[in-house]
Design a protein around this motif. Structure first.
Motif, short mmCIF file in Angstrom:
data_model
loop_
_atom_site.label_atom_id
_atom_site.label_comp_id
_atom_site.label_asym_id
_atom_site.label_seq_id
_atom_site.Cartn_x
_atom_site.Cartn_y
_atom_site.Cartn_z
N UNK B 267 20.50 -51.80 -34.63
CA UNK B 267 19.96 -52.34 -35.88
C UNK B 267 20.92 -53.39 -36.44
N UNK B 268 20.39 -54.19 -37.34
CA UNK B 268 21.21 -55.14 -38.09
C UNK B 268 20.87 -54.98 -39.55
N UNK B 269 21.86 -54.66 -40.36
CA UNK B 269 21.61 -54.48 -41.79
C UNK B 269 22.66 -55.22 -42.60
N UNK B 270 22.25 -55.72 -43.77
CA UNK B 270 23.21 -56.37 -44.66
C UNK B 270 23.98 -55.32 -45.45
N UNK B 271 25.12 -55.72 -46.01
CA UNK B 271 25.84 -54.82 -46.89
C UNK B 271 25.24 -54.90 -48.29
N UNK B 272 25.60 -53.93 -49.15
CA UNK B 272 24.95 -53.83 -50.45
C UNK B 272 25.25 -55.02 -51.34
N UNK B 273 26.36 -55.69 -51.08
CA UNK B 273 26.72 -56.83 -51.93
C UNK B 273 26.27 -58.15 -51.29
N UNK B 274 25.35 -58.04 -50.32
CA UNK B 274 24.82 -59.24 -49.70
C UNK B 274 25.78 -59.92 -48.77
N UNK B 275 26.84 -59.23 -48.40
CA UNK B 275 27.85 -59.80 -47.52
C UNK B 275 27.36 -59.87 -46.09
N UNK B 276 28.29 -60.03 -45.15
CA UNK B 276 27.90 -60.18 -43.74
C UNK B 276 27.12 -59.00 -43.22
N UNK B 277 26.07 -59.29 -42.46
CA UNK B 277 25.31 -58.22 -41.83
C UNK B 277 26.13 -57.55 -40.74
N UNK B 278 25.78 -56.30 -40.46
CA UNK B 278 26.44 -55.56 -39.39
C UNK B 278 25.39 -55.23 -38.34
N UNK B 279 25.71 -55.52 -37.09
CA UNK B 279 24.83 -55.15 -35.98
C UNK B 279 25.52 -54.06 -35.18
N UNK B 280 24.85 -52.95 -35.02
CA UNK B 280 25.47 -51.78 -34.40
C UNK B 280 26.00 -52.07 -33.00
N UNK B 281 25.21 -52.77 -32.19
CA UNK B 281 25.62 -52.97 -30.79
C UNK B 281 26.89 -53.80 -30.67
N UNK B 282 27.23 -54.55 -31.72
CA UNK B 282 28.48 -55.32 -31.66
C UNK B 282 29.70 -54.40 -31.69
N UNK B 283 29.48 -53.14 -32.11
CA UNK B 283 30.59 -52.20 -32.16
C UNK B 283 30.81 -51.48 -30.85
N UNK B 284 30.02 -51.82 -29.85
CA UNK B 284 30.15 -51.12 -28.58
C UNK B 284 31.58 -51.25 -28.08
N UNK B 285 32.14 -50.14 -27.58
CA UNK B 285 33.54 -50.14 -27.20
C UNK B 285 34.38 -49.37 -28.19
N UNK B 286 33.83 -49.15 -29.40
CA UNK B 286 34.50 -48.30 -30.38
C UNK B 286 33.56 -47.16 -30.75
N UNK B 287 34.12 -45.99 -31.03
CA UNK B 287 33.24 -44.93 -31.54
C UNK B 287 32.74 -45.33 -32.92
N UNK B 288 31.51 -44.98 -33.25
CA UNK B 288 30.94 -45.34 -34.55
C UNK B 288 30.43 -44.08 -35.23
N UNK B 289 30.73 -43.96 -36.52
CA UNK B 289 30.18 -42.87 -37.32
C UNK B 289 29.15 -43.46 -38.26
N UNK B 290 27.98 -42.85 -38.30
CA UNK B 290 26.94 -43.28 -39.23
C UNK B 290 26.70 -42.18 -40.25
N UNK B 291 26.69 -42.57 -41.52
CA UNK B 291 26.46 -41.61 -42.59
C UNK B 291 25.20 -42.04 -43.33
N UNK B 292 24.16 -41.23 -43.26
CA UNK B 292 22.91 -41.57 -43.93
C UNK B 292 22.80 -40.79 -45.23
N UNK B 293 22.48 -41.50 -46.31
CA UNK B 293 22.32 -40.80 -47.58
C UNK B 293 21.93 -41.74 -48.69
N UNK B 294 21.81 -41.16 -49.89
CA UNK B 294 21.45 -41.95 -51.07
C UNK B 294 22.17 -41.38 -52.28
N UNK B 295 22.08 -42.06 -53.40
CA UNK B 295 22.78 -41.67 -54.61
C UNK B 295 22.26 -40.33 -55.14
N UNK B 296 20.94 -40.18 -55.08
CA UNK B 296 20.37 -38.96 -55.66
C UNK B 296 20.37 -37.82 -54.65
#
Lengths: 124, 296
Positions: B267-296
Motif C-alpha cells: 500500500x501507499x499512504x500519506x502521513x497525517x500531516x500531508x507529508x511524504x507518502x509511505x509505500x510498504x514495499x519500499x521497506x523490503x529488507x527491513x522488518x516492519x511493524x504495523x499498528x492499526x487503530x484509531x483515537x476512539x
C-alpha cells in the motif's frame, strides 16, 4: 514501524463509549479524507506520538486488506511476509507478544548467520 | 444455498422460511448503511454452494427471524457450513447470544512464526521446560536485554507461560488470574485498569458498606458483572443491536486479512500531516511493524 490510522472504533454516531466521553474524546466517524486526517492529527497530538501516522483512505482500503479494525498488530519480515498476525482487538491486541516475536525473529537471523559461517570455518 | 439435503427435520420449517427471504434479499438493494464492498465468500469456501453467501444476504435473512429462530439459525450455520470464513464464526456467536471474549467467534489467538515451541526446540539444552540465560547464550540478565524482554513473568527463566497470551487453560495460576481479572476489570476494554476502575469495583462489591469485601461479595459482584456484560450493560450494546452493528462492520471489519506466511499486501499512504507518502514495499529488507487503530 508504522501506525496506520483507520476508521473510528467508537464514533459518537456508532458504538459510542462513555469512557471516551468522560475524557473529552467525542468524535463522529469522518466522512472525508480531510476529516480523517484532522482526527488523526488530533490523536497524534493528544497521545504525543512520535512514530509516523499513516492515514487510511476514506474508503478503508488498507484496513480491509489487513482486517485492521478495531485494532491489530502485524510483524512483517524482511521478505515482506507476515511473521506475526495479532488477534483481533481489543482482546487480541498484545504489544508484548509482538515484541517477543520480533526478538525471536532476530535471534533466528543470528542463528542462520552462525550456521552460514560454519562451512567457512570447517574449511580452515 | 445451504446443504439443503442435510438440514435436519427440525430445521425444515426454518429452511422453508429462509428460501423466499434469500431470494428476496438477492433482488433487494443492500440494507442501508451497509459496507458496499462487503466481501463475497468465494465458492471455494463452501463447495456445494451455487450462490455466494455474503453478509448482506444473511443480514436480510436474520432481520426476519425471531430471537428463538436466530439461535436455531446460528446452530444451523455452525453445523452445515463447515468451511466458513472468519466473519461467519462471529455471526454464529452473535446469533446464539453467546458471550463475547477471547476465543469467541473471530477473536482467535494470534498467528506467529516464532513461539515457545520454536525457542524450546533450539535452546532448551537439558529439556527441563525452561531456558536459562546460559542456555540462550547471554550473560546474567540485564534489564532491557533480549532475555529480560522475553521473560515476561520476570522469574529468570523462559518458560511456556512467558509466551502464552491466549491459553484457555493458562499454564500458571498467576497467568490465569492476570488474564481473567484484567478482562473483567477492564470495563472499556482499553487495556488499562485504573485506580478508579478498581475503586469502583470495591465500592460496588461492598454492598453492606462494611468497609471491606469478602470472597462472597466478590462472587456476587462478579456474577452481576458477567450477566451485565452479556446482557448489554453500560457500553455493551444489546444482542439485537450487536447484530446490526456486526453487519455494518461497526463491530469489526468483515475481511480476514493476510494469513501467517502470506505476502503483506502492499500500500501507499500519506502521513497525517500531508507529508511524504509511505509505500510498504519500499521497506523490503527491513522488518516492519504495523499498528492499526484509531483515537476512539
Amino acid at each position: 514501524m508504522y501506525a496506520v490510522y483507520i476508521r473510528e472504533a467508537h464514533p459518537t454516531d456508532g458504538w459510542k463509549m462513555e469512557s471516551n466521553e468522560r475524557v473529552g474524546v467525542s468524535i463522529a466517524q469522518p466522512t472525508t479524507q480531510d476529516g480523517r486526517n484532522l482526527v488523526a492529527s488530533q490523536c497524534c497530538q493528544a497521545l504525543k506520538l512520535t512514530m509516523p501516522l499513516l492515514v487510511d483512505t476514506i474508503d478503508d482500503q488498507v484496513n480491509r486488506a489487513y482486517s485492521g479494525f478495531p485494532d491489530r498488530l502485524y510483524l512483517i519480515d524482511r521478505a515482506g511476509k507476515v511473521a506475526y498476525k495479532g488477534g483481533r482487538g481489543p482482546f487480541g491486541y498484545k504489544p508484548r507478544e509482538l515484541e517477543q516475536t520480533l526478538l525471536l525473529m532476530l535471534i533466528d537471523e543470528e542463528l542462520s548467520k552462525a550456521s552460514a559461517d560454519e562451512p567457512a570455518d570447517a574449511l580452515k | 444455498m445451504f446443504h439443503t439435503h442435510r438440514i435436519p427435520a427440525c430445521g425444515l420449517l426454518l429452511a422453508a422460511m429462509l428460501v423466499p427471504s434469500v431470494l428476496a434479499a438477492q433482488d433487494a438493494t443492500s440494507p442501508p448503511g451497509d459496507n458496499p464492498s462487503a466481501p463475497t465468500v468465494a465458492p471455494a469456501n463452501d463447495i456445494s454452494t451455487p450462490a455466494a453467501i455474503t453478509p448482506p444476504t444473511l443480514a436480510a435473512v436474520v432481520d426476519q427471524l425471531s430471537v428463538a429462530n436466530r439461535k436455531k439459525f446460528g446452530d444451523m450455520l455452525a453445523n452445515d457450513w463447515k468451511k466458513r470464513p472468519e466473519w461467519a464464526d462471529m455471526l454464529i456467536v452473535l446469533l446464539k447470544g453467546e458471550g463475547m471474549g477471547p476465543g469467541a467467534g473471530w477473536f482467535k489467538s494470534s498467528e506467529k512464526r516464532y513461539d515457545w515451541k520454536w525457542i524450546h526446540e533450539r535452546f532448551d539444552a537439558n529439556s527441563d521446560g525452561g531456558i536459562s540465560p546460559e542456555e540462550l547464550g547471554v550473560k546474567e540478565k540485564e534489564s532491557n536485554s533480549f532475555f529480560a524482554r522475553l521473560d515476561r513473568d520476570n522469574d529468570g527463566v523462559l518458560r511456556e507461560a512467558d509466551f502464552d497470551y491466549f491459553g484457555r487453560q493458562p499454564s500458571t495460576p498467576a497467568l490465569m488470574m492476570s488474564q481473567y481479572l484484567a478482562g473483567l476489570f477492564d470495563a472499556d476494554s482499553n487495556g488499562r485498569i485504573t485506580p478508579e476502575e478498581l475503586g469502583a469495583f470495591l465500592k460496588r462489591a461492598d454492598a453492606d458498606k462494611t468497609g471491606f469485601i469478602t470472597s462472597e461479595d466478590m462472587y456476587r459482584e462478579f456474577t452481576r458483572m458477567f450477566a451485565d456484560r452479556d446482557g448489554g450493560g453500560g457500553d455493551m450494546p444489546r444482542p439485537n443491536r450487536m447484530l446490526s452493528m456486526f453487519f455494518k462492520g461497526e463491530f469489526g471489519v468483515l475481511e480476514s486479512g493476510p494469513a501467517l506466511g502470506e505476502s503483506a499486501p502492499d500500500f501507499t499512504l500519506p502521513t497525517h500531516d500531508g507529508g511524504n507518502s509511505v509505500t510498504l514495499s519500499r521497506s523490503q529488507g527491513k522488518p516492519v511493524i504495523l499498528i492499526f487503530g484509531s483515537f476512539t
